[in-house]
Design a protein around this motif. Structure first.
Motif, PDB file in Angstrom:
ATOM      1  N   THR A  25      30.576  30.960  35.195  1.00 29.44           N
ATOM      2  CA  THR A  25      31.921  30.783  35.089  1.00 29.44           C
ATOM      3  C   THR A  25      32.219  29.615  34.030  1.00 29.44           C
ATOM      4  O   THR A  25      33.142  29.694  32.991  1.00 29.44           O
ATOM      5  N   ASP A  26      31.314  28.607  34.218  1.00 25.95           N
ATOM      6  CA  ASP A  26      31.651  27.370  32.986  1.00 25.95           C
ATOM      7  C   ASP A  26      31.261  27.879  31.678  1.00 25.95           C
ATOM      8  O   ASP A  26      32.223  27.654  30.764  1.00 25.95           O
ATOM      9  N   TRP A  27      30.654  28.982  31.295  1.00 24.83           N
ATOM     10  CA  TRP A  27      30.410  29.148  29.953  1.00 24.83           C
ATOM     11  C   TRP A  27      31.611  30.077  29.554  1.00 24.83           C
ATOM     12  O   TRP A  27      32.104  29.861  28.674  1.00 24.83           O
ATOM     13  N   VAL A  28      31.987  31.094  30.417  1.00 22.48           N
ATOM     14  CA  VAL A  28      33.165  32.077  29.846  1.00 22.48           C
ATOM     15  C   VAL A  28      34.327  31.523  29.743  1.00 22.48           C
ATOM     16  O   VAL A  28      35.271  31.881  29.121  1.00 22.48           O
TER      17      VAL A  28
ATOM     18  N   TRP B 284      44.309  34.596  32.091  1.00 23.43           N
ATOM     19  CA  TRP B 284      44.983  34.075  33.360  1.00 23.43           C
ATOM     20  C   TRP B 284      43.890  33.839  34.747  1.00 23.43           C
ATOM     21  O   TRP B 284      43.884  33.046  35.272  1.00 23.43           O
ATOM     22  N   VAL B 285      43.617  35.061  35.033  1.00 20.98           N
ATOM     23  CA  VAL B 285      42.603  35.104  36.315  1.00 20.98           C
ATOM     24  C   VAL B 285      41.227  34.280  35.916  1.00 20.98           C
ATOM     25  O   VAL B 285      40.571  33.668  36.912  1.00 20.98           O
ATOM     26  N   LEU B 286      40.850  34.340  34.899  1.00 17.32           N
ATOM     27  CA  LEU B 286      39.445  33.552  34.430  1.00 17.32           C
ATOM     28  C   LEU B 286      39.885  32.164  34.747  1.00 17.32           C
ATOM     29  O   LEU B 286      38.942  31.516  35.348  1.00 17.32           O
ATOM     30  N   ASN B 287      40.860  31.719  34.294  1.00 16.21           N
ATOM     31  CA  ASN B 287      41.268  29.986  34.341  1.00 16.21           C
ATOM     32  C   ASN B 287      41.333  29.558  35.693  1.00 16.21           C
ATOM     33  O   ASN B 287      41.453  28.540  36.060  1.00 16.21           O
ATOM     34  N   GLU B 288      41.772  30.729  36.645  1.00 18.99           N
ATOM     35  CA  GLU B 288      41.951  30.233  38.094  1.00 18.99           C
ATOM     36  C   GLU B 288      40.648  30.426  39.083  1.00 18.99           C
ATOM     37  O   GLU B 288      40.765  30.109  39.987  1.00 18.99           O
ATOM     38  N   ALA B 289      39.508  30.780  38.190  1.00 16.96           N
ATOM     39  CA  ALA B 289      38.351  30.934  38.934  1.00 16.96           C
ATOM     40  C   ALA B 289      37.650  29.676  39.313  1.00 16.96           C
ATOM     41  O   ALA B 289      37.774  28.626  38.722  1.00 16.96           O
ATOM     42  N   LYS B 290      37.129  29.364  40.520  1.00 12.75           N
ATOM     43  CA  LYS B 290      36.499  28.133  41.086  1.00 12.75           C
ATOM     44  C   LYS B 290      34.905  28.418  41.520  1.00 12.75           C
ATOM     45  O   LYS B 290      34.140  27.642  41.827  1.00 12.75           O
ATOM     46  N   GLY B 291      34.378  29.788  41.514  1.00 14.08           N
ATOM     47  CA  GLY B 291      33.056  29.957  41.768  1.00 14.08           C
ATOM     48  C   GLY B 291      32.051  29.669  40.632  1.00 14.08           C
ATOM     49  O   GLY B 291      32.628  29.288  39.520  1.00 14.08           O
ATOM     50  N   THR B 292      30.920  29.614  40.905  1.00  9.92           N
ATOM     51  CA  THR B 292      29.821  29.378  40.067  1.00  9.92           C
ATOM     52  C   THR B 292      29.634  30.563  38.912  1.00  9.92           C
ATOM     53  O   THR B 292      29.402  30.352  37.712  1.00  9.92           O
ATOM     54  N   TYR B 293      29.774  31.654  39.638  1.00  9.57           N
ATOM     55  CA  TYR B 293      29.817  33.120  38.734  1.00  9.57           C
ATOM     56  C   TYR B 293      31.311  33.875  38.798  1.00  9.57           C
ATOM     57  O   TYR B 293      32.064  33.373  39.536  1.00  9.57           O
ATOM     58  N   PHE B 294      31.421  34.438  37.454  1.00  6.18           N
ATOM     59  CA  PHE B 294      32.626  35.135  37.510  1.00  6.18           C
ATOM     60  C   PHE B 294      32.561  36.504  36.999  1.00  6.18           C
ATOM     61  O   PHE B 294      31.756  36.663  36.107  1.00  6.18           O
ATOM     62  N   MET B 295      33.447  37.414  37.510  1.00  6.13           N
ATOM     63  CA  MET B 295      33.215  38.773  36.827  1.00  6.13           C
ATOM     64  C   MET B 295      34.719  39.351  36.632  1.00  6.13           C
ATOM     65  O   MET B 295      35.895  38.942  37.395  1.00  6.13           O
ATOM     66  N   TRP B 296      35.226  40.143  35.671  1.00  4.25           N
ATOM     67  CA  TRP B 296      36.573  40.742  35.611  1.00  4.25           C
ATOM     68  C   TRP B 296      36.307  42.141  36.374  1.00  4.25           C
ATOM     69  O   TRP B 296      35.179  42.864  36.319  1.00  4.25           O
ATOM     70  N   ALA B 297      37.298  42.348  36.794  1.00  6.61           N
ATOM     71  CA  ALA B 297      37.311  44.020  37.689  1.00  6.61           C
ATOM     72  C   ALA B 297      38.755  44.700  37.356  1.00  6.61           C
ATOM     73  O   ALA B 297      40.008  43.938  37.475  1.00  6.61           O
ATOM     74  N   ALA B 298      38.814  45.829  36.808  1.00  8.34           N
ATOM     75  CA  ALA B 298      39.877  46.724  36.440  1.00  8.34           C
ATOM     76  C   ALA B 298      40.436  47.297  37.601  1.00  8.34           C
ATOM     77  O   ALA B 298      39.725  47.659  38.646  1.00  8.34           O
ATOM     78  N   ASP B 299      41.473  47.610  37.690  1.00 10.24           N
ATOM     79  CA  ASP B 299      42.212  48.275  38.892  1.00 10.24           C
ATOM     80  C   ASP B 299      41.785  49.835  39.185  1.00 10.24           C
ATOM     81  O   ASP B 299      42.171  50.425  40.081  1.00 10.24           O
ATOM     82  N   ASP B 300      41.018  50.401  38.311  1.00 13.04           N
ATOM     83  CA  ASP B 300      40.923  51.846  38.374  1.00 13.04           C
ATOM     84  C   ASP B 300      39.315  52.000  38.034  1.00 13.04           C
ATOM     85  O   ASP B 300      38.888  53.264  38.086  1.00 13.04           O
ATOM     86  N   ASP B 301      38.665  50.933  38.548  1.00  7.89           N
ATOM     87  CA  ASP B 301      37.004  51.392  38.582  1.00  7.89           C
ATOM     88  C   ASP B 301      36.649  51.050  39.684  1.00  7.89           C
ATOM     89  O   ASP B 301      37.237  50.682  40.737  1.00  7.89           O
TER      90      ASP B 301
ATOM     91  N   GLU C 255      18.562  30.419  31.941  1.00  3.73           N
ATOM     92  CA  GLU C 255      19.313  30.125  30.830  1.00  3.73           C
ATOM     93  C   GLU C 255      20.422  31.402  30.138  1.00  3.73           C
ATOM     94  O   GLU C 255      20.878  31.317  29.159  1.00  3.73           O
ATOM     95  N   ALA C 256      20.546  32.529  31.239  1.00  8.68           N
ATOM     96  CA  ALA C 256      21.057  33.641  30.755  1.00  8.68           C
ATOM     97  C   ALA C 256      22.543  33.220  31.178  1.00  8.68           C
ATOM     98  O   ALA C 256      22.796  32.746  32.394  1.00  8.68           O
ATOM     99  N   ILE C 257      23.358  33.562  30.404  1.00 10.26           N
ATOM    100  CA  ILE C 257      25.105  33.500  30.752  1.00 10.26           C
ATOM    101  C   ILE C 257      25.551  34.767  31.159  1.00 10.26           C
ATOM    102  O   ILE C 257      26.815  35.008  31.487  1.00 10.26           O
ATOM    103  N   LEU C 258      25.028  35.791  31.042  1.00 11.87           N
ATOM    104  CA  LEU C 258      25.607  37.201  31.411  1.00 11.87           C
ATOM    105  C   LEU C 258      24.659  37.994  31.985  1.00 11.87           C
ATOM    106  O   LEU C 258      23.646  38.286  31.335  1.00 11.87           O
TER     107      LEU C 258
ATOM    108  N   HIS D 211      34.672  29.845  26.436  1.00 14.17           N
ATOM    109  CA  HIS D 211      34.395  30.813  25.433  1.00 14.17           C
ATOM    110  C   HIS D 211      35.242  31.886  25.146  1.00 14.17           C
ATOM    111  O   HIS D 211      35.759  32.598  24.183  1.00 14.17           O
ATOM    112  N   ALA D 212      36.083  32.378  26.385  1.00 19.21           N
ATOM    113  CA  ALA D 212      37.037  33.589  26.285  1.00 19.21           C
ATOM    114  C   ALA D 212      38.136  33.510  25.407  1.00 19.21           C
ATOM    115  O   ALA D 212      38.532  34.620  25.081  1.00 19.21           O
ATOM    116  N   ALA D 213      38.559  32.381  25.259  1.00 21.11           N
ATOM    117  CA  ALA D 213      39.824  32.357  24.543  1.00 21.11           C
ATOM    118  C   ALA D 213      39.538  32.737  23.005  1.00 21.11           C
ATOM    119  O   ALA D 213      40.429  32.830  22.425  1.00 21.11           O
TER     120      ALA D 213
END
Length: 337
Positions: free
Chosen positions: A170-173, A79-96, A115-118, A176-178
């Motif tokens: 962001t466009d790649w993930v 859900w948070v990924l689908n809301e992303a508007k930026g060029t790059y994206f990352m997940w963040a956990a609440d205890d890290d 050419e790198a996606i991550l 493919h994240a689904a």
């Protein structure tokens, strides 16, 4: 410094006071061009909601959504990924936690290698075991030297799966994240990242550090059978990905690498093969699980043909007996395995 917008997706649920530390780490980044998307998965502790609302009022870069019902862990991540508007994206956990230059260094690495996606960080893992013992470990960033070097690093240290918290395009993930839904709930991240490593370009930057917290007391303890089922399902998917995604000349090497990863981190590490009795038990259990799965799939494939035959007989004036409730059930239930 890059000026691209970075989207940070933070799915949270009953994080308590650890949410405050995580938010401080993100808002203290040297890279200012980001949006922070928080999805509170219907937390019930009261503290999580209060802290996240306070920070959302304080910083306009935060977009906070409180889900009316619990979506589940993986759907909340997506859900948070689908809301992303930026060029790059990352997940963040609440205890890290993250080094202050985390976004800056990983964004620069993606800018350097189009050419790198991550882009992966160095990871400092703090583990608390059920017996109270604690352990610190450093997991290096993805090495230079091409895909073979990265595969070898992934095999040698199973905690390299924490690279999943790196920075993506962001466009790649989003495309493919689904695929994560195709894999088991426990260990699905390991399988998904294995597929990414096999087919995509990944880079690392050891100047960015990710501080990962692993608390075994907060996790559900799996039974022996659950461990066996999880390991078997992971092995199947890693085998399948190695066969389907690699070119023909590299397939057998990919299958061997999948076997190595599976044995090293899911059979040997979990002591599932520690005695001859356990080896026999796991073999028999796999046979039984395979038989159960085969019977279910066979039945699901035969039922539609029986239904079609029943329709034909009915049209010619004859009578036929259909499976009770089969025709009234939705297609996804009729074909479930």
């Amino acid at each position: 410094m890059s000026s691209r917008l970075i989207s940070i997706g933070m799915p949270i649920y009953n994080g308590g006071k650890s949410v405050q530390r995580a938010l401080d780490g993100l808002l203290g980044q040297t890279y200012p061009h980001f949006e922070l998307i928080i999805s509170d998965n219907a937390s019930t502790d009261g503290v999580t909601q209060a802290i996240s609302e306070e920070y959302a009022q304080r910083d306009s870069r935060i977009r906070l959504t409180r889900q009316p019902v619990n979506l589940g862990a993986v759907p909340n991540f997506l859900w948070v990924l689908n809301e992303a508007k930026g060029t790059y994206f990352m997940w963040a956990a609440d205890d890290d936690f993250w080094s202050a230059n985390y976004l800056e260094k990983l964004a620069a690495r993606l800018d350097e290698v189009p050419e790198a996606i991550l882009a992966t960080p160095q990871v400092q893992v703090a583990t608390t075991f059920r017996n109270g013992e604690k352990e610190q470990e450093i997991v290096p960033a993805a090495p230079e030297g091409g895909r073979e070097a990265i595969i070898e690093a992934y095999i040698q240290n199973f905690k390299s799966c924490i690279w999943i918290y790196g920075l993506y395009r962001t466009d790649w993930v989003q495309k493919h994240a689904a695929e994560w839904h195709n894999y088991p709930p426990v260990g699905g991240d390991v399988v998904w990242l294995w597929g990414v490593i096999l087919k995509e370009r990944i880079v690392g930057n050891s100047q960015a550090t990710f501080f990962y917290t692993a608390n075994h007391n907060a996790r559900k303890e799996l039974t022996y059978r659950e461990n066996v089922e999880m390991c078997g399902e992971m092995f199947y998917h890693m085998f399948r990905l190695s066969w389907r995604q690699l070119p023909a000349r590299d397939r057998w090497r990919g299958l061997v690498n999948a076997c190595r990863h599976y044995y090293r981190h899911h059979l040997f590490r979990k002591d599932l093969l520690i005695t001859s009795i356990r080896i026999t038990r796991i073999a028999l259990l796999w046979c039984w699980i395979g038989l159960e799965t085969g019977v279910r799939r066979t039945i699901s494939r035969l039922l539609p043909s029986f239904a079609r035959r029943g329709n034909h007989i009915a049209e010619t004036g004859s009578s036929a007996v259909e499976a009770p409730g089969y025709r009234d059930s939705p297609p996804e239930q009729r074909h479930a395995t």
